[in-house]
Design a protein around this motif. Sequence first.
Motif, PDB file in Angstrom:
ATOM      1  N   ILE A 371       9.774  -6.264  13.875  1.00 49.77           N
ATOM      2  CA  ILE A 371       8.353  -6.616  13.816  1.00 49.77           C
ATOM      3  C   ILE A 371       7.932  -6.726  12.352  1.00 49.77           C
ATOM      4  O   ILE A 371       8.237  -5.839  11.557  1.00 49.77           O
ATOM      5  CB  ILE A 371       7.511  -5.553  14.549  1.00 49.77           C
ATOM      6  CG1 ILE A 371       8.007  -5.373  15.988  1.00 49.77           C
ATOM      7  CG2 ILE A 371       6.042  -5.926  14.538  1.00 49.77           C
ATOM      8  CD1 ILE A 371       7.364  -4.219  16.714  1.00 49.77           C
ATOM      9  N   PRO A 372       7.227  -7.788  11.955  1.00 46.59           N
ATOM     10  CA  PRO A 372       6.775  -7.895  10.562  1.00 46.59           C
ATOM     11  C   PRO A 372       5.855  -6.738  10.191  1.00 46.59           C
ATOM     12  O   PRO A 372       5.046  -6.273  10.999  1.00 46.59           O
ATOM     13  CB  PRO A 372       6.028  -9.236  10.536  1.00 46.59           C
ATOM     14  CG  PRO A 372       6.554  -9.993  11.693  1.00 46.59           C
ATOM     15  CD  PRO A 372       6.900  -8.985  12.744  1.00 46.59           C
ATOM     16  N   LEU A 373       5.991  -6.276   8.961  1.00 46.17           N
ATOM     17  CA  LEU A 373       5.170  -5.149   8.502  1.00 46.17           C
ATOM     18  C   LEU A 373       3.696  -5.513   8.487  1.00 46.17           C
ATOM     19  O   LEU A 373       2.834  -4.660   8.725  1.00 46.17           O
ATOM     20  CB  LEU A 373       5.639  -4.721   7.109  1.00 46.17           C
ATOM     21  CG  LEU A 373       4.933  -3.508   6.492  1.00 46.17           C
ATOM     22  CD1 LEU A 373       5.080  -2.284   7.374  1.00 46.17           C
ATOM     23  CD2 LEU A 373       5.462  -3.229   5.093  1.00 46.17           C
ATOM     24  N   GLN A 401      -0.157   8.955  13.945  1.00 47.50           N
ATOM     25  CA  GLN A 401       1.245   8.657  14.225  1.00 47.50           C
ATOM     26  C   GLN A 401       1.604   7.218  13.859  1.00 47.50           C
ATOM     27  O   GLN A 401       2.656   6.951  13.267  1.00 47.50           O
ATOM     28  CB  GLN A 401       1.536   8.909  15.707  1.00 47.50           C
ATOM     29  CG  GLN A 401       1.572  10.380  16.093  1.00 47.50           C
ATOM     30  CD  GLN A 401       1.861  10.557  17.569  1.00 47.50           C
ATOM     31  OE1 GLN A 401       1.508   9.707  18.392  1.00 47.50           O
ATOM     32  NE2 GLN A 401       2.476  11.665  17.918  1.00 47.50           N
ATOM     33  N   VAL A 402       0.731   6.283  14.213  1.00 44.15           N
ATOM     34  CA  VAL A 402       0.991   4.877  13.883  1.00 44.15           C
ATOM     35  C   VAL A 402       1.037   4.678  12.372  1.00 44.15           C
ATOM     36  O   VAL A 402       1.916   3.984  11.837  1.00 44.15           O
ATOM     37  CB  VAL A 402      -0.078   3.980  14.531  1.00 44.15           C
ATOM     38  CG1 VAL A 402       0.058   2.540  14.044  1.00 44.15           C
ATOM     39  CG2 VAL A 402       0.028   4.022  16.047  1.00 44.15           C
ATOM     40  N   ALA A 403       0.098   5.309  11.659  1.00 42.55           N
ATOM     41  CA  ALA A 403       0.070   5.177  10.199  1.00 42.55           C
ATOM     42  C   ALA A 403       1.322   5.785   9.572  1.00 42.55           C
ATOM     43  O   ALA A 403       1.901   5.223   8.629  1.00 42.55           O
ATOM     44  CB  ALA A 403      -1.184   5.836   9.640  1.00 42.55           C
ATOM     45  N   ALA A 404       1.770   6.940  10.098  1.00 46.75           N
ATOM     46  CA  ALA A 404       2.972   7.574   9.559  1.00 46.75           C
ATOM     47  C   ALA A 404       4.211   6.711   9.807  1.00 46.75           C
ATOM     48  O   ALA A 404       5.074   6.561   8.933  1.00 46.75           O
ATOM     49  CB  ALA A 404       3.145   8.960  10.174  1.00 46.75           C
ATOM     50  N   LEU A 405       4.301   6.124  10.989  1.00 43.69           N
ATOM     51  CA  LEU A 405       5.436   5.236  11.285  1.00 43.69           C
ATOM     52  C   LEU A 405       5.428   4.013  10.378  1.00 43.69           C
ATOM     53  O   LEU A 405       6.490   3.526   9.957  1.00 43.69           O
ATOM     54  CB  LEU A 405       5.390   4.818  12.754  1.00 43.69           C
ATOM     55  CG  LEU A 405       5.725   5.927  13.772  1.00 43.69           C
ATOM     56  CD1 LEU A 405       5.342   5.483  15.169  1.00 43.69           C
ATOM     57  CD2 LEU A 405       7.198   6.282  13.712  1.00 43.69           C
ATOM     58  N   ARG A 409       8.269   2.791   7.720  1.00 47.45           N
ATOM     59  CA  ARG A 409       8.778   1.423   7.713  1.00 47.45           C
ATOM     60  C   ARG A 409       8.612   0.784   6.332  1.00 47.45           C
ATOM     61  O   ARG A 409       9.485   0.041   5.859  1.00 47.45           O
ATOM     62  CB  ARG A 409       8.053   0.603   8.777  1.00 47.45           C
ATOM     63  CG  ARG A 409       8.290  -0.897   8.680  1.00 47.45           C
ATOM     64  CD  ARG A 409       9.746  -1.280   8.914  1.00 47.45           C
ATOM     65  NE  ARG A 409       9.984  -2.666   8.582  1.00 47.45           N
ATOM     66  CZ  ARG A 409       9.683  -3.702   9.357  1.00 47.45           C
ATOM     67  NH1 ARG A 409       9.152  -3.477  10.553  1.00 47.45           N
ATOM     68  NH2 ARG A 409       9.921  -4.915   8.974  1.00 47.45           N
ATOM     69  N   SER A 410       7.522   1.088   5.650  1.00 44.08           N
ATOM     70  CA  SER A 410       7.287   0.485   4.333  1.00 44.08           C
ATOM     71  C   SER A 410       8.261   0.988   3.282  1.00 44.08           C
ATOM     72  O   SER A 410       8.406   0.362   2.235  1.00 44.08           O
ATOM     73  CB  SER A 410       5.850   0.762   3.880  1.00 44.08           C
ATOM     74  OG  SER A 410       5.661   2.150   3.654  1.00 44.08           O
ATOM     75  N   ILE A 417       4.294   0.051  -2.539  1.00 45.44           N
ATOM     76  CA  ILE A 417       3.929   1.427  -2.846  1.00 45.44           C
ATOM     77  C   ILE A 417       2.509   1.765  -2.419  1.00 45.44           C
ATOM     78  O   ILE A 417       2.076   2.894  -2.581  1.00 45.44           O
ATOM     79  CB  ILE A 417       4.065   1.692  -4.359  1.00 45.44           C
ATOM     80  CG1 ILE A 417       3.087   0.809  -5.137  1.00 45.44           C
ATOM     81  CG2 ILE A 417       5.496   1.477  -4.824  1.00 45.44           C
ATOM     82  CD1 ILE A 417       3.022   1.100  -6.598  1.00 45.44           C
ATOM     83  N   PHE A 418       1.780   0.783  -1.876  1.00 44.41           N
ATOM     84  CA  PHE A 418       0.359   1.010  -1.644  1.00 44.41           C
ATOM     85  C   PHE A 418       0.076   1.687  -0.304  1.00 44.41           C
ATOM     86  O   PHE A 418      -0.886   2.432  -0.176  1.00 44.41           O
ATOM     87  CB  PHE A 418      -0.397  -0.325  -1.726  1.00 44.41           C
ATOM     88  CG  PHE A 418      -0.276  -0.971  -3.061  1.00 44.41           C
ATOM     89  CD1 PHE A 418      -0.964  -0.479  -4.148  1.00 44.41           C
ATOM     90  CD2 PHE A 418       0.551  -2.062  -3.244  1.00 44.41           C
ATOM     91  CE1 PHE A 418      -0.843  -1.063  -5.390  1.00 44.41           C
ATOM     92  CE2 PHE A 418       0.684  -2.655  -4.481  1.00 44.41           C
ATOM     93  CZ  PHE A 418      -0.018  -2.152  -5.559  1.00 44.41           C
TER      94      PHE A 418
END
Length: 1010
Positions: A371-373, A401-405, A409-410, A417-418
């Motif tokens: 899935i694209p970031l 949880q979604v933000a941590a995942l 992924r980033s 880095i943002f």
Amino acid sequence: MEDPLKPKPVPLAAETVLWFEFLLDPHKITQHLQSKHPEPSAVELIMQFISMTPETVVPSTVVTPGSDLQNLPNSGMGANVTTSTTSASLSVPPTTQLQQRQPELGLQLTRKQLALKILELKVATWLRWDLDLLEKNLPVIMQLGLLRDLCIISYGRAVSIPLPSDFDMKISKTGNECAARFALTIYHRMQLRLQLIKDSTLKTQRPLIYQAVDQLQQFLDTPTQPSIEYLEYLCATATTRTFHVFHYDSFVTLQCDNLSSSQNYDLMHLISPQELRAQLHYELAHYYLYTKQYVLARENAAASSSNYQSLPAGVTHNFCHIRPIELEGLLQACGISAQPQTLLERFHISLLNSYADIVPILQLDNIAREIPLVSRRNVELDIEGTISTGLLKEPRQLLLQVAALNVVRSIFEWGNIFSSVEYFEKYRDLDYMTPIMDAMQNALPQCRPKERTAFKHFLIDCVLSQQLQQQQQLEQSRQLLQTLSGMCLFTAQELQDLEGQLQQTALPVLNNSLATLNDWICNSKMTLVDVASLERQLISCSSANTVRILLVKLCSKAPGKPLWAINPSWDVPQPLKSLIMAMPVSFLQDFSYVLLGKARELAMRGNYIDAVSMLSVLKSETKRQELGGNAQLMSKLITWEILHIQITQSLEEWHQKPLDLQALGTRCKQCLAALQAGDSMVPRLDIQENCAIMLLNLTDFPALLYLDKRTPQLELPFAFAATFIEMEKLKGPKKVCRDAWELIVSMFLNVPKRASATGTGNAAISSLLAFLQRLRHQSVFGLAISMLGKMHNILKDDPNHDLICEYMQLWPTSVNNPNSYSLRSVCETLQWLLSEALSYYPQTISWLKMKGDLELASGNNESAMRCYVNALVTGTDYCTMPLQRNVADDYVIRKMIRCAANLGCHMQATVLCQFLDEIDYSIVFKNLSEKSSNFTDAMDAYYSCIWDTTLLEFIVNLHAKRGEHSRKLEAISMMGTLELNANNNEEIKRESAMVRKSRFLRALAKQYLL
């Protein structure tokens, strides 16, 4: 001697075969199609055969024994070479005409017609009647021509396309029942297939003749229900009735010594019912999907798939041309695919189902990274928005949880880095490291060494790069370090090193940096320090609520001076200041003064939103009873101040249009209406002037005619508005009212030196500049520029340096005693005004050329050349359009030639002479004789920009005299190019000149604009 520059015909390749060779030797078609890369290709052959088929049928031209092909009308090899594609495709005589001419039912074709039709059908059979291939490469008109010829040969009689509703299924003795069934099946298949591309088909066929377009429209408008019923009937009876398709040898080509025209229908292939049903169900499913009949589409797609799966593998299919990938796409579109869903498909399904199972999907994607970031980040923001608005009844833990995942992924996206910084700032009040560690431990086993290294760097930053001097965050870092010890990511030595760095970071560090705002917020026992801290916060804050809180705290400290006098920079307009000072000493007085002073200070710094917010809060405070009868008056004054700030904001952000300009204009008229109403309290002069200028920029001129023009601040807006209204009344290039002209001219009178030393001499020009700074509309700019330009022409009195612009014909041609006016002030003001106007409308060509004229008149040749080049580049849409005469007429070109010569760029001046309507060779020869004094003007660098052969001949002669042999050869090579041939037609000459003009403009743009 043969001309070496004359273009020669390109010889045909050795393997190229001309279409008529197949008529002479019919056996050659098989050898040609069996070659690896036939030239022409099979589809091109079909197009040639259809386009070259003579369609005029005469009773005497039917095939009879002993007839001579050469003696038949319209049947010679060259008789119909120019026959158009459309006439060869559909213009078949109707069956009724043929029956009137020939009573018996039979094939009424000339030998050439029959030979070409058999050849085209033979090639189509070689392609196994792949309708996808024919649809992609064959024009629709020719597809219908091929279909018509197939029906004619199969039925053995003339058939028109489309088939009539009462079509006679009778087959002649030269036809065949199996062939007729095949032809009818192809007909109904094409009937459905062309409906899917109906709109694009009609658009692409517009250049054809109207008759062909009408026949195509008639075919496309034929009802599709009979075709659907016929194809469904074939599918239902596939097991009981056989179905045959043409074999390549079924079509027998005509021989010169054999007059028989019968086809070998016994060689037709018998196909299996599964192959027939697979193809027909496939096309029915496509049609039903196109017409949004999804239930029927799903049923036919499933039937096509089951029949296709039952076909033996590795066997060439003669009728079914389904590609497995396209079949799978059809099944997915119908929602019945047996293939497992990809993560991206599951991701989109989750979005449709209110983010169901979004966390497991993202966990798997951290391993697969499918899935694209960007899509993942958008989902994170969408979840945050829906939770904040209450549309999604999910706990905030889902968002965490979604933000941590996404952060995990980033990490794999190098250089990103943002997202992690934003994550730590947004969720610092929560347990933000736990979901990150869980996500990492889930993805770590499948990571490569390079990705494990990225994890290590990220975790080291998490341990050391936070604000570790605070005790709470120091404790979090130590807990994180303990968690890392349980992972197999760091060695014992690395963990020990991290522990040592963490202890060193926790030590206080002394520095000499300036104190921040938070350092001043202290709770000291000394009252003076507390008061100073509160005052500093009051001066720096930009929120009305914060001002209220700080004023309450300061009041409790019993300061020794009024609170409104804390900052001397707080300035309040006089009408409001009088009202506030008349109030009794109270919190409301201090609050009102501070808000007004801070709002004005913020507006001067460009923070218009906070300034209007503070005044809006103060306006709501005017409803309090302490104000008594002054409440309504103070509310009106504050409303005018808000309007003043919003006008300033709209002028500063003119092209962004942040406000409703129409509503703002209505409020301006309401404000100015107080001047005629005779109210005791009127807006101050600055607000009146701002409102008048705003209405002028909104071109609401009638509202300004009721102003008192005796007020100095309103004279210029009134004069400009009256000028525009009179221009609309006259509707022509006539002289208009002189009020604006006389007012502007009087401002440039020379003032004695003694008066100017006191500063009074520049007061009028300063007021004019203050007015011009607030102009925004293009027409108002144009009017002011034309007045100053006309004044410059009168005072300069030099026809060689006249300025030309719009509206100049409106103004007088002379002034009394021109020596009493300051030409220098006019030039400086016009120079500034042109720069200001072009900053808002940079593509106004007339202003660019006028600025170039002004620079040339001032002796700034390079600046003038830059303006002229900018105008030409803008007028050609950055050298993508031909240069028009209204952009570069002879007047402008001659000035550019003068600028180039003054700069020492004599070759540029020479090339520019070609832009004149009639080339002035005296200027050309003079410039070429001069030695260039500018390193950017290399003579041979511009040979590719010359299209005048006389000029090139002179250059060749000049180089020969100077002994410059290499340059002479280069000029000769330019003369020898094909596009500069004197025998070319005018269109080629214009195209050649246009290309070279664009090339030269690009060269000038690189020199003067970059």
